[in-house]
Design an enzyme around this catalytic site. Sequence first.
Site, short mmCIF file in Angstrom:
data_model
loop_
_atom_site.label_atom_id
_atom_site.label_comp_id
_atom_site.label_asym_id
_atom_site.label_seq_id
_atom_site.Cartn_x
_atom_site.Cartn_y
_atom_site.Cartn_z
CG MET A 122 -11.79 -2.61 5.08
SD MET A 122 -10.28 -2.25 4.16
CE MET A 122 -9.25 -1.48 5.41
N GLY A 180 -0.92 1.55 9.57
CA GLY A 180 -0.22 1.31 10.83
C GLY A 180 -1.08 0.85 11.99
CG MET A 220 -11.27 3.39 2.19
SD MET A 220 -9.73 3.35 3.13
CE MET A 220 -8.56 3.54 1.79
CG ASP A 259 -6.39 -2.79 3.06
OD1 ASP A 259 -5.29 -2.62 3.60
OD2 ASP A 259 -7.00 -1.92 2.42
N GLY A 260 -5.14 -4.39 6.09
CA GLY A 260 -5.04 -3.75 7.39
C GLY A 260 -4.27 -4.58 8.41
N GLY A 261 -3.14 -4.04 8.88
CA GLY A 261 -2.38 -4.71 9.93
C GLY A 261 -1.70 -5.99 9.50
CG HIS A 274 -9.35 0.41 -0.50
ND1 HIS A 274 -8.75 0.19 0.72
CD2 HIS A 274 -10.69 0.37 -0.27
CE1 HIS A 274 -9.68 0.03 1.65
NE2 HIS A 274 -10.86 0.15 1.08
CG ASP A 304 -5.12 2.56 0.94
OD1 ASP A 304 -6.09 1.80 0.83
OD2 ASP A 304 -4.01 2.21 1.39
CG PHE A 349 -5.81 6.77 10.23
CD1 PHE A 349 -5.22 8.01 9.98
CD2 PHE A 349 -7.13 6.73 10.65
CE1 PHE A 349 -5.95 9.19 10.17
CE2 PHE A 349 -7.87 7.90 10.84
CZ PHE A 349 -7.27 9.14 10.59
N GLY A 360 1.05 -2.18 4.12
CA GLY A 360 1.61 -0.83 3.97
C GLY A 360 2.79 -0.62 4.89
CG HIS A 363 -3.97 -1.40 -1.63
ND1 HIS A 363 -5.09 -2.13 -1.97
CD2 HIS A 363 -4.35 -0.61 -0.60
CE1 HIS A 363 -6.10 -1.79 -1.17
NE2 HIS A 363 -5.67 -0.86 -0.34
CG MET A 406 -8.28 7.37 2.63
SD MET A 406 -7.34 7.44 4.16
CE MET A 406 -6.56 5.82 4.14
CB SER A 427 -0.89 0.01 1.23
OG SER A 427 -1.45 1.31 1.37
C1 DX5 Z 1 -6.43 1.55 5.64
C2 DX5 Z 1 -6.01 1.30 4.22
C3 DX5 Z 1 -4.94 0.30 4.11
C4 DX5 Z 1 -3.64 0.73 4.75
C5 DX5 Z 1 -2.95 -0.51 5.24
O1 DX5 Z 1 -7.55 2.35 5.66
O2 DX5 Z 1 -7.10 0.86 3.42
O3 DX5 Z 1 -4.70 -0.10 2.76
O4 DX5 Z 1 -2.78 1.41 3.89
O5 DX5 Z 1 -1.88 -0.12 6.01
P1 DX5 Z 1 -1.18 -1.11 7.05
O6 DX5 Z 1 -0.66 -2.28 6.27
O7 DX5 Z 1 -0.10 -0.26 7.64
O8 DX5 Z 1 -2.24 -1.50 8.05
ZN ZN Z 2 -6.61 -0.08 1.41
#
Ligand code: DX5
Ligand code: ZN
Length: 230
Positions: free
Chosen positions: A147, A155, A78, A185-187, A76, A45, A153, A207, A43, A47, A18
Amino acid sequence: MPSSKMVPANGKISIAPSLLSADLFDLKQDIRRVEEAGADWLHVDVMDGNFVPNLSFGPALVASLNGRTKLPLDVHLMVQEPARFVESFAKAGADVITIHLEARDNVRATLEKIKALGVFAGVSIKPDTKPQALAPYMDLLDLILVMSVYPGFGGQAFLPGSPEQIQGVREVIRQSGRPVWLEVDGGINKDTAALAARAGADALVAGSAIFKAADPVLALKQIRQAASDI
Ligand code: DX5
Ligand code: ZN
């Protein structure tokens, strides 16, 4: 047609770094590093400060990547009103456009619009949305993005309920009998990658675990290894 790039990597899990956590001053170098490390997609993102409490990238970033990398661009959205933006992202060179099931626009009409533009169509669900809510759209979907954090965000920590959520989505895909990607996606890091893969993911977004690592090439390879050793 852009979506022809989205070929399943023959049983191998796909990794989508990401760009949200990349060094924007040195984006080119960060992209070359993950290409060299064997990343499968990039990827992006998007927003809007409304669907999620943060702002990030728009179609201009996608256009600047188009033709400069061989990796498919996994966008993606959002955003609260994705229908207004899908055409500009398709024209900018997106290979996949994923909208949120929880966004305000009509999901079916927006997915039809994405497909009419010749782009892979995806839907994402937030951690509290039930997998069964995807069932009415399975005929149109190429990808589901689960998700594993609340979006907004980079991290954040992988939520403990995520494996169950992934298994639920895997079951909805199985019942549909259609070939639909299941991306998470996420963590995602080298510990959680195995949990997601075991629960049924076939693509992982990461990411901060890649771009904030001292050695992003090694970090990506460790995530892939962990997801393959299940
Ligand atoms: C969060 C995003 C993710 C984010 C993942 O809202 O959609 O794609 O960049 O970041 P990490 O891998 O750090 O959780
Ligand atoms: Zn994403």
